[in-house]
Design an enzyme around this catalytic site. Structure first.
Site, short mmCIF file in Angstrom:
data_model
loop_
_atom_site.label_atom_id
_atom_site.label_comp_id
_atom_site.label_asym_id
_atom_site.label_seq_id
_atom_site.Cartn_x
_atom_site.Cartn_y
_atom_site.Cartn_z
N CYS A 9 0.88 -1.16 0.00
CA CYS A 9 0.00 0.00 0.00
C CYS A 9 0.92 1.20 0.00
CB CYS A 9 -0.91 0.02 1.23
SG CYS A 9 -1.91 1.52 1.31
N CYS A 54 -0.48 4.24 2.28
CA CYS A 54 -0.57 4.14 3.74
C CYS A 54 -0.18 2.73 4.16
CB CYS A 54 -1.93 4.55 4.26
SG CYS A 54 -3.33 3.89 3.37
N SER A 55 -1.13 1.94 4.58
CA SER A 55 -0.77 0.62 5.08
C SER A 55 -1.94 -0.33 4.94
CB SER A 55 -0.36 0.72 6.55
OG SER A 55 -1.45 1.27 7.27
N CYS A 56 -2.78 -0.13 3.94
CA CYS A 56 -3.93 -1.02 3.75
C CYS A 56 -3.43 -2.45 3.60
CB CYS A 56 -4.74 -0.60 2.53
SG CYS A 56 -5.40 1.07 2.71
#
Lengths: 107, 214
Positions: free
Chosen positions: B119, B122-124
């Site tokens: 991602c 972000c950090s999905c």
């Protein structure tokens, strides 16, 4: 303009493979966010959460670690929505800080 | 989570619902903020202390084992695999894994194609299947580089793929999460579904490594 969160394709160093056990404070903000986002409450959406993080600005984005950014964003959205006020938050932080300091003032 | 206990020489009656794990240092500013937020939300009745405890347990309970079970079932049940590739969200729901408000896309590794997930923004991450994401998944280096030089990044994980294998990097979004379905390792034909689960690591479902073969 590229926001501070928009990292795809930029040059960077090698991947640091070290991992850490998540601390209680990290799981707690995760848990708070889950509750605030659930069907019963709907007080923060994924998009609001992300906007809060992306709005931190480059300096804060780079300086804060992951769950610090989460904390800043979730708290910011709750302030915006009037779920809590800045005054309440300030007083509560001071109160907890005092309590926390007391742990080091033994005897 | 252990109960917080005090042994510092004086009695006090104030509650300590939100102590950090590591008690040896004063709480940092954002830990204080998170703790204050939690207490205020409880005082205001927005959430209850019991709900928060249960939510933290829920965060704690998710692990890559959920994803590994999905992968092992797909390896042993061709019809399940077809459903998984067709509609990941519905197929993992069959195994009791609920992914509310997100669309799960399962991408299959073959001898010609190797998939990796990231991602960049972000950090999905499919947390319901893999637990909390590792630090490197959330860090600048991986997010920046894996879309540009995946082979070099995989090498840092000790993964070297043949030159004729195409690498596809999938960039997740808030609403769409990916899971890599690794190739079932050669020589595992006689293994049961339960034994296969043991071969499937978190990292091979992100696509940065390959499953163990024994």
């Amino acid at each position: 303009m590229r926001g501070p969160h928009d990292l795809g394709g930029l040059p960077a160093g090698s991947v640091d493979l070290s991992e850490h056990e998540h601390g209680f404070w990290e799981k707690r903000i995760d848990g708070i966010r889950l509750l605030l986002a659930d069907k019963q409450r709907r007080l923060i959406s994924v998009d609001e959460m992300r906007r809060g993080i992306e709005a931190l600005g480059k300096e804060a984005y780079d300086k804060l670690n992951y769950y610090e950014r989460w904390t800043a964003s979730v708290t910011g959205v709750m302030l915006e929505k009037g779920v809590i006020t800045a005054d309440e938050l300030g007083r509560k932080i001071a109160e907890i800080e005092e309590r926390d300091k007391a742990r080091f003032e033994d005897d | 989570m252990s109960e917080h206990t005090h042994d510092h020489g004086h009695d006090h009656d104030h509650p300590h619902p939100n102590q950090p794990d590591i008690d040896s240092e004063p709480m940092g500013y954002y830990q204080l903020m998170g703790s204050a937020l939690g207490e205020l939300l409880i005082e205001k009745g927005v959430i209850t202390a019991d709900e928060l405890r249960a939510a933290i347990e829920n965060v704690d309970s998710r692990s890559p084992e959920g994803g590994a079970k999905v992968v092992a079932k797909a390896w042993t049940d061709p019809e399940y695999k077809a459903r998984l590739l067709e509609n990941g969200t519905a197929a993992v729901d069959e195994l009791g894994i609920d992914m509310p408000a997100t669309h799960l896309v399962v991408v299959e590794n073959t001898d010609k194609v190797h998939n990796v997930i990231v991602c960049t923004l972000c950090s999905c991450y499919p947390r319901m299947l893999l637990g909390l994401p590792p630090d490197w998944y959330k860090a600048h280096a991986y997010r920046s580089r894996v879309v540009r030089e995946p082979r070099a990044v995989l090498k840092e994980f000790g993964t070297e793929l043949a030159d004729d294998v195409e690498i596809r990097v999938h960039d997740s979004t808030a609403d769409m999460r990916y899971l890599v379905l690794p190739r079932r390792p050669d020589g595992t034909e006689g293994m049961s579904e339960e034994e296969l689960v043991e071969l499937v690591s978190r990292d091979c479902m992100i696509g940065v490594t390959l499953p163990r073969s024994s």
